[in-house]
Design an enzyme around this catalytic site. Structure first.
Site, PDB file in Angstrom:
ATOM      1  N   GLY A 246      -0.263  -5.990   1.936  1.00  0.00           N
ATOM      2  CA  GLY A 246       0.742  -6.484   2.736  1.00  0.00           C
ATOM      3  C   GLY A 246       0.240  -6.036   4.525  1.00  0.00           C
TER       4      GLY A 246
ATOM      5  CB  SER B  85     -12.406  -1.226  -4.997  1.00  0.00           C
ATOM      6  OG  SER B  85     -14.108  -0.963  -5.070  1.00  0.00           O
TER       7      SER B  85
ATOM      8  NE  ARG C 240       0.874   4.261   1.285  1.00  0.00           N
ATOM      9  CZ  ARG C 240       0.635   3.379   0.890  1.00  0.00           C
ATOM     10  NH1 ARG C 240       0.058   2.811   1.744  1.00  0.00           N
ATOM     11  NH2 ARG C 240       1.352   2.264   0.427  1.00  0.00           N
TER      12      ARG C 240
ATOM     13  N   GLY D  31     -12.385   0.440  -0.037  1.00  0.00           N
ATOM     14  CA  GLY D  31     -12.590   0.556   1.173  1.00  0.00           C
ATOM     15  C   GLY D  31     -12.689   1.761   1.663  1.00  0.00           C
TER      16      GLY D  31
ATOM     17  CG  PHE E 176       5.010  -3.441   7.033  1.00  0.00           C
ATOM     18  CD1 PHE E 176       4.952  -4.614   6.531  1.00  0.00           C
ATOM     19  CD2 PHE E 176       4.445  -1.754   6.235  1.00  0.00           C
ATOM     20  CE1 PHE E 176       4.291  -5.226   5.288  1.00  0.00           C
ATOM     21  CE2 PHE E 176       3.397  -3.041   5.231  1.00  0.00           C
ATOM     22  CZ  PHE E 176       3.735  -3.860   4.833  1.00  0.00           C
TER      23      PHE E 176
ATOM     24  CG  LEU F 138       3.186  -4.043  -4.981  1.00  0.00           C
ATOM     25  CD1 LEU F 138       3.201  -2.705  -4.439  1.00  0.00           C
ATOM     26  CD2 LEU F 138       2.380  -4.702  -3.427  1.00  0.00           C
TER      27      LEU F 138
ATOM     28  CD  GLN G 281       4.493   5.272  -1.976  1.00  0.00           C
ATOM     29  OE1 GLN G 281       3.956   3.774  -1.268  1.00  0.00           O
ATOM     30  NE2 GLN G 281       5.657   5.863  -0.411  1.00  0.00           N
TER      31      GLN G 281
ATOM     32  CG  HIS H 299       2.735   1.648  -4.313  1.00  0.00           C
ATOM     33  ND1 HIS H 299       1.838   0.408  -5.155  1.00  0.00           N
ATOM     34  CD2 HIS H 299       2.441   1.395  -3.651  1.00  0.00           C
ATOM     35  CE1 HIS H 299       1.236  -0.268  -3.628  1.00  0.00           C
ATOM     36  NE2 HIS H 299       1.970  -0.118  -2.484  1.00  0.00           N
TER      37      HIS H 299
ATOM     38  CD  GLU I 206       7.338  -1.993   2.903  1.00  0.00           C
ATOM     39  OE1 GLU I 206       5.637  -1.040   2.670  1.00  0.00           O
ATOM     40  OE2 GLU I 206       7.870  -0.585   2.922  1.00  0.00           O
TER      41      GLU I 206
ATOM     42  CD  GLU J 114      -3.934   5.768  -3.674  1.00  0.00           C
ATOM     43  OE1 GLU J 114      -4.568   4.553  -3.902  1.00  0.00           O
ATOM     44  OE2 GLU J 114      -2.688   6.200  -4.899  1.00  0.00           O
TER      45      GLU J 114
ATOM     46  CG  HIS K  60       6.122  -1.106  -3.620  1.00  0.00           C
ATOM     47  ND1 HIS K  60       6.726  -1.986  -3.061  1.00  0.00           N
ATOM     48  CD2 HIS K  60       5.490  -0.816  -2.600  1.00  0.00           C
ATOM     49  CE1 HIS K  60       6.555  -2.820  -2.602  1.00  0.00           C
ATOM     50  NE2 HIS K  60       5.567  -2.131  -2.056  1.00  0.00           N
TER      51      HIS K  60
ATOM     52  NE  ARG L 270       6.056   1.054   1.074  1.00  0.00           N
ATOM     53  CZ  ARG L 270       4.289   0.811   0.425  1.00  0.00           C
ATOM     54  NH1 ARG L 270       3.664   1.569  -0.386  1.00  0.00           N
ATOM     55  NH2 ARG L 270       4.141  -0.862   0.688  1.00  0.00           N
TER      56      ARG L 270
HETATM   57  C1  LIG Z   1      -1.271  -3.023  -5.242  1.00  0.00           C
HETATM   58  C2  LIG Z   1      -1.223  -2.688  -4.039  1.00  0.00           C
HETATM   59  C3  LIG Z   1      -1.092  -2.854  -2.780  1.00  0.00           C
HETATM   60  C4  LIG Z   1      -1.325  -2.346  -1.989  1.00  0.00           C
HETATM   61  N1  LIG Z   1      -1.001  -2.284   0.217  1.00  0.00           N
HETATM   62  C5  LIG Z   1      -0.847  -1.775   0.900  1.00  0.00           C
HETATM   63  C6  LIG Z   1      -1.140  -2.410   1.943  1.00  0.00           C
HETATM   64  O1  LIG Z   1      -0.637  -3.628   2.746  1.00  0.00           O
HETATM   65  N2  LIG Z   1      -1.568  -1.642   3.196  1.00  0.00           N
HETATM   66  C7  LIG Z   1      -2.262  -0.579   2.931  1.00  0.00           C
HETATM   67  O2  LIG Z   1      -1.972   0.285   4.146  1.00  0.00           O
HETATM   68  N3  LIG Z   1      -1.977  -0.143   1.990  1.00  0.00           N
HETATM   69  C8  LIG Z   1      -1.773  -0.604   0.321  1.00  0.00           C
HETATM   70  N4  LIG Z   1      -2.018   0.275  -0.789  1.00  0.00           N
HETATM   71  C9  LIG Z   1      -2.532   1.486  -0.331  1.00  0.00           C
HETATM   72  C10 LIG Z   1      -4.290   0.790  -0.867  1.00  0.00           C
HETATM   73  O3  LIG Z   1      -4.714   0.068  -0.496  1.00  0.00           O
HETATM   74  C11 LIG Z   1      -4.590   2.187  -1.129  1.00  0.00           C
HETATM   75  O4  LIG Z   1      -4.555   3.109  -1.436  1.00  0.00           O
HETATM   76  C12 LIG Z   1      -6.512   2.276  -0.953  1.00  0.00           C
HETATM   77  O5  LIG Z   1      -6.987   0.952  -0.511  1.00  0.00           O
HETATM   78  C13 LIG Z   1      -7.079   2.491  -1.975  1.00  0.00           C
HETATM   79  O6  LIG Z   1      -8.250   2.722  -1.361  1.00  0.00           O
HETATM   80  P1  LIG Z   1      -9.798   3.805  -2.162  1.00  0.00           P
HETATM   81  O7  LIG Z   1     -11.211   2.658  -0.996  1.00  0.00           O
HETATM   82  O8  LIG Z   1      -9.619   5.415  -1.428  1.00  0.00           O
HETATM   83  O9  LIG Z   1      -9.990   3.827  -3.303  1.00  0.00           O
HETATM   84  P2  LIG Z   1     -10.284   1.887  -4.432  1.00  0.00           P
HETATM   85  O10 LIG Z   1      -9.924   1.076  -3.661  1.00  0.00           O
HETATM   86  O11 LIG Z   1      -9.633   2.320  -5.651  1.00  0.00           O
HETATM   87  O12 LIG Z   1     -11.324   2.356  -4.540  1.00  0.00           O
HETATM   88  C14 LIG Z   1     -11.992   3.540  -5.683  1.00  0.00           C
HETATM   89  C15 LIG Z   1     -13.618   2.982  -5.950  1.00  0.00           C
HETATM   90  O13 LIG Z   1     -13.991   4.165  -6.397  1.00  0.00           O
HETATM   91  C16 LIG Z   1     -15.047   4.116  -7.361  1.00  0.00           C
HETATM   92  N5  LIG Z   1     -14.277   5.316  -8.339  1.00  0.00           N
HETATM   93  C17 LIG Z   1     -13.347   5.983  -9.404  1.00  0.00           C
HETATM   94  N6  LIG Z   1     -13.632   6.331 -10.340  1.00  0.00           N
HETATM   95  C18 LIG Z   1     -15.229   6.601 -10.129  1.00  0.00           C
HETATM   96  C19 LIG Z   1     -16.220   7.070 -11.286  1.00  0.00           C
HETATM   97  N7  LIG Z   1     -15.918   8.405 -11.632  1.00  0.00           N
HETATM   98  N8  LIG Z   1     -17.083   6.792 -10.473  1.00  0.00           N
HETATM   99  C20 LIG Z   1     -17.732   5.967 -10.128  1.00  0.00           C
HETATM  100  N9  LIG Z   1     -17.362   5.389  -8.704  1.00  0.00           N
HETATM  101  C21 LIG Z   1     -15.344   5.617  -9.328  1.00  0.00           C
HETATM  102  C22 LIG Z   1     -14.485   3.186  -8.240  1.00  0.00           C
HETATM  103  O14 LIG Z   1     -15.251   1.224  -8.306  1.00  0.00           O
HETATM  104  C23 LIG Z   1     -14.139   1.969  -6.725  1.00  0.00           C
HETATM  105  O15 LIG Z   1     -15.123   1.786  -5.687  1.00  0.00           O
HETATM  106  C24 LIG Z   1      -2.453  -0.779  -1.847  1.00  0.00           C
HETATM  107  C25 LIG Z   1      -2.487  -0.271  -3.350  1.00  0.00           C
HETATM  108  C26 LIG Z   1      -1.712  -1.155  -3.920  1.00  0.00           C
HETATM  109  C27 LIG Z   1      -1.996  -0.286  -5.704  1.00  0.00           C
END
Ligand SMILES: Cc1cc2nc3c(=O)[nH]c(=O)nc-3n(C[C@H](O)[C@H](O)[C@H](O)COP(=O)(O)OP(=O)(O)OC[C@H]3O[C@@H](n4cnc5c(N)ncnc54)[C@H](O)[C@@H]3O)c2cc1C
Ligand code: SF4
Ligand code: FES
Lengths: 609, 288
Positions: A47, A40, A381, A13, A113, A245, A233, A346, A248, A370, A235, A281
């Site tokens: 949620g 990803s 969080r 994202g 929530f 998971l 955190q 989590h 929530e 993240e 969960h 949480r």
């Molecule tokens: C099961 C679950 C449920 C969740 N539910 C919610 C929710 O309902 N609401 C909410 O707000 N949050 C929620 N969260 C938290 C939230 O989803 C995450 O914090 C968030 O999606 C992380 O997004 P990101 O883009 O930072 O990382 P990610 O989506 O994990 O993407 C990481 C990207 O980095 C790339 N990458 C990593 N290392 C390298 C590297 N060395 N070289 C090249 N590429 C690399 C990967 O390929 C990937 O594309 C949830 C988390 C989990 C685990």
């Protein structure tokens, strides 16, 4: 060498949002990602997304809830920026076609929530993250943004000035997983790290196998401070056998937690007399583990989450996905029986220190999502706050990197006159084993031109990879197992000094062992043995950082609980824990928390639910 | 930071005399021995074991250029998935065993495999539901890169070919104003929006196997997801229908239902394709 204005590392994202924003500012942007974007882990979020959309709601209420949930360890400029911009970001997603769940009048639905004073969580069934991820990837396709898919970024290309704040990031080095090619990526304007979480530091986690904290570790070793790492955190509702998971949302819709005596534990034992199951949480996670520790757990391991009373229709309508998860991964029919749940790692609240424009103290290096810590989640969080965070700060980082003037940031980065030196007694010394293990940043010299800095970085990565491939050594999985075991045993929801020290010793041993790892797969084609081996190094550095922070912080705040220090100590600890890797020496210092917001100054209050 | 370091003997005296290389090999040997013992104990302890027959191939590694099957015996426990079994085999027997995987929960679409003759997600397939020995192969009709990893480029190209992005005539310009969508319409496209791009459907399709340009079920389903979304305009819908009714589009489908059968997200793919055929006819688009 590949060249673009903006290089975004990671296509979850945060990375996708950053890339779209940079593209909209006219930059030539590329995504470099170890997984294809739609793989990803953002896709696993179930949620929802919090945003003050309703006219009776307001951004400052959202900001207030966030600050309170964070146990006052957030920086107000980050929290206020977040809460103010989240509504626009959510509506932007709707305009991009995201299939949000709807009300009868066709408007986007919102539900309650945990920790929120208003029902402001938007969602798309129980698959919010999947839809968010795919919707944004569609926009990337529409714009023709270049994606280097299945390219693993192994390091950053940064100048080697003594003071990290003088350093400049010119790009990164990546390994094409399919062909084994190692190439430099030159970013004219900036590199944005968006590599996600680090759940693989623990053995029971809701995170994907690919969530190994690569971005945090790379930035850390390049000299960027990492912030508040001890705030992990857990969960409260994950399936015991896999860590999958249970959202929530189940509790938001009215799901109830029972112990083995079928008592409604949240009320029966006074863990949260007002909010019950909807308390934040950390409160619920500790409640569950206390039940288990006091002998009221089921099979001495978990508690029950029951949603049967909601009725089949409502469950199918709002929580259908949960039924599939319980069935496929635990063999339980949620319509018929309560679901077993226990806490699992989590989310990492801490991460790469950035300001509210996403920039780190190294010029041209950004982080979002993240892996970053702009510091809005503080010590804890709230559910539904990570997705809007990655939208707001992903977009800001993208714009800033593309050259748009977002104004001066209020949040300072890097050590400053305001920093306070830290001190912690460790049983073994942390950081690199010796100078060859320090991963010093570029040694192309401070004055080197960008190409030279990148070429040098490529040469170093080639050498590192050759060594790993040629060395006849131990399999990395053993080292990783050792780390995961000690972290789960010693740096969990409950933390005690002796355990934390034990963990540091174990981590040091793992570091010694890592000197002897080798990749036994000799192939250059799709060598996942190699990738996992590099990831394991990152896991070691981050496990150590989490544990150091946990040992240093002698108080109980949010997700961080210390047996001997069971109270929040605002006089002493209203400050961020900062760790900086000075070419292998770990430096601990503190940075004051900023409580002065746009319209209000936040007053730390007791966090009661 | 001030650190109090108790000097500790972490190293074995005997080993210390050796050169780094010798020492490394020594550690490796010890570790390998321990691991073998552990595996043995785990296999002994387990009430049941399972035999995996896994496809192996690597174009550049001696002995692997010719595809072959390797057998791995893994301890079985209730709830174990194929992905768990593969991870066990990799981490305990052969770290070069290669397969894509990430989420472990059927959302990332990385691990569609050909398991006992059917396309399935490794993480969503219970070992206990399958007959022993379990044959695990890469997805048929796709080029194999190595072991269980196939080249997904063609699949992605087909997905991209249907202009897979939302494209309304206009969006509201009022502050924080969303487009309206009835819950019924959202429900109507719901199943279509669930696709995780795993490629199982495409791999199961005979038509796709014979006609490389056929868009395939997943891409057509993606087009359906937008064509049926009431937020997009009528003209856009016409354009979308034109894309899917072209020579290598919906009319190729012979309603064999294999895609629908294998889809891990239970998307009624064949129905969606049929519905688009009807829409195309309704809109007087030409037949191929
Ligand atoms: C099961 C679950 C449920 C969740 N539910 C919610 C929710 O309902 N609401 C909410 O707000 N949050 C929620 N969260 C938290 C939230 O989803 C995450 O914090 C968030 O999606 C992380 O997004 P990101 O883009 O930072 O990382 P990610 O989506 O994990 O993407 C990481 C990207 O980095 C790339 N990458 C990593 N290392 C390298 C590297 N060395 N070289 C090249 N590429 C690399 C990967 O390929 C990937 O594309 C949830 C988390 C989990 C685990
Ligand atoms: S339609 Fe189903 S089988 Fe095909 S790619 Fe999507 S999820 Fe996989
Ligand atoms: S591992 Fe993600 S779908 Fe199976």
């Amino acid at each position: 060498m590949y060249e673009h204005d903006v290089i975004v590392v990671g296509a979850g994202g945060a990375g996708l949002r950053a890339a779209i924003a940079a593209h909209e500012e006219g930059a030539d942007v590329a995504l470099v990602t170890k997984l294809h974007p739609v793989r990803s882990h953002t896709g696993a979020a179930e949620g929802g997304i919090n945003a003050a959309l309703h006219e009776e709601d307001s951004w400052d209420l959202h900001a207030y809830d966030t600050m309170k949930g964070a146990d006052y360890l957030s920086d107000a400029p980050a929290v206020d920026t977040f809460a103010q911009e989240a509504p626009d970001e959510v509506i932007q997603l709707e305009h991009w076609g995201m299939p949000f769940s709807r009300e009868e009048d066709g408007k986007v639905s919102q539900r309650p929530f945990g920790g929120l004073s208003f029902p402001r969580t938007t969602y798309a069934g129980a698959e919010t993250g999947h839809h968010l991820l795919h919707t944004m990837y569609e926009q990337v396709v529409k714009r023709g943004i270049e994606v280097y898919d299945e390219w693993y970024v192994t390091n950053l290309a940064v100048t080697d000035h003594d003071d990290p704040e003088d350093r400049e990031c010119h790009g990164c080095v990546a390994h094409d997983i399919k062909s084994g090619e190692i190439a430099g990526f030159h970013a004219n304007n900036g590199v944005i790290l968006a590599t996600g979480g680090l759940g693989q530091v623990f053995d029971h986690t809701t995170n994907a196998v690919a969530n190994t904290g690569d971005g945090q570790a790379m930035a850390y070793r390049a000299g960027v401070p990492i912030e508040d790492m001890e705030f992990v955190q857990f969960h409260p509702t994950t399936l015991p056998s896999t860590g999958v998971l249970i959202s929530e949302g189940v509790r938001g819709e009215g799901g109830i937690l029972y112990n083995d005596e079928e008592e409604r534990l949240m009320f029966e034992y006074g863990y949260a007399n007002n909010d019950g199951e909807l308390a934040s949480r950390d409160v619920v996670s500790r409640a569950e583990l206390t039940e288990v520790n006091e002998g009221r757990g089921i099979e001495d391991e978990y508690v029950h989450l029951d949603m049967r009373h909601l009725g089949e229709e409502r469950i199918l309508d709002r929580l259908e996905n949960i039924l599939h998860l319980a069935e496929d991964f635990e063999g339980v029919d949620g319509l018929d029986e309560p679901m077993p749940v226990k806490p699992g790692q989590h989310y990492e609240m801490g991460g790469i220190e950035t300001d509210e424009n996403g920039e780190t103290c190294i010029n041209g290096l950004y982080a979002a999502g993240e892996c970053a810590c702009v510091s809005m989640h503080g010590a804890n969080r709230l559910g539904g706050n990570a997705l809007p965070e990655l939208l707001v700060f992903g977009a800001r980082a993208g714009r800033d990197a593309a050259g748009k003037d977002l104004g001066d940031a209020q949040i300072p980065t890097g050590p400053s006159a305001e920093s306070e030196d830290g001190d912690v007694d460790t049983p073994v010394s942390p950081g690199a084993l010796d100078s060859t293990d320090g991963d010093a940043v570029a040694d192309g010299g401070a004055m080197a031109d960008p190409e030279t800095v990148i070429e040098d970085a490529v040469a170093r990565e080639q050498e590192r990879i050759e060594t790993l491939l040629e060395r006849d050594g131990v399999n990395h999985a053993e080292v990783r197992d050792d780390i995961q075991e000690t972290m789960t045993a010693n740096v969990n929801v409950f933390r005690e000094e002796d355990n934390l020290k034990q963990a540091l010793e174990d981590i040091r041993k793992a570091r010694e062992q890592y000197k002897h790892v080798g990749v036994s797969d000799p192939s250059r084609t799709f060598n996942t043995d190699l990738i996992h081996t590099i990831e394991t190094r990152n896991i070691i550095d981050l496990a150590e950082a989490i544990t150091l922070g946990a040992l240093a912080r002698e108080e109980f705040r949010g997700a961080h609980w210390r047996k001997k220090h069971q109270e929040r100590k605002d006089d002493e600890w209203l400050k961020h824990t900062m760790l900086q890797w000075n070419d292998g020496d770990v430096n601990l210092y503190y940075k004051p928390v900023m409580l002065e917001g746009f319209d209000q100054t936040y007053e730390p209050k007791e966090r009661s639910y | 930071m001030s650190t109090q370091i108790e000097t500790k003997e972490t190293e074995d005296e005997e080993i210390e005399e050796q050169s780094p290389g010798e020492r490394r090999r020594e550690i490796k040997r010890q570790r390998a021995e321990n691991r073998a013992k552990r595996v043995e104990a785990e296999l002994d302890e387990a009430e049941q074991t399972r035999r995996l027959k896994v496809f192996r191939y690597d174009p550049e590694v001696e002995g692997k250029e010719e595809p072959r099957f390797d057998d791995f015996i893994v301890p079985f426990h209730k709830g174990m998935t194929i992905l768990d079994a593969l991870i066990y085999a990799r981490d305990h027997y052969d770290s070069s065993l290669t397969f894509r995987h990430s989420c472990r929960q059927a959302v990332c679409g990385s691990d569609a495999l050909f398991i006992n003759g059917k396309q399935r997600l490794g993480c969503k397939t219970q070992v206990g539901d399958l007959e022993d020995p379990i044959r695990i192969e890469p997805l048929p009709h796709q080029d194999v890169v190595k072991d269980l990893v196939v080249d997904m480029e063609h699949f992605y190209d087909q997905m991209h070919a249907v202009e897979p992005f939302f494209d309304p005539d206009e969006t509201p310009d009022g502050e924080l104003e969303e487009q309206r969508q009835t819950p019924e319409n959202r429900e109507y496209v719901k199943m279509a929006t669930r696709c995780i791009w795993c490629g199982a459907c495409m791999s199961s399709c005979n038509i796709a196997a014979g006609d490389n340009e056929y868009l395939g079920p997943a891409a057509i389903n993606k087009a359906y997801r937008f064509a049926m979304d009431e937020r997009e305009g009528e003209n856009r819908k016409q354009e979308r229908l034109r894309i899917i009714e072209q020579e290598h589009g919906v009319w190729r489908c012979q309603t064999q239902f294999s895609c629908t059968e294998v889809c891990p997200k239970d998307i009624p793919l064949t129905e969606h394709i049929q519905e688009l055929k009807r829409e195309a006819v309704k809109n007087n688009l030409k037949f191929w």
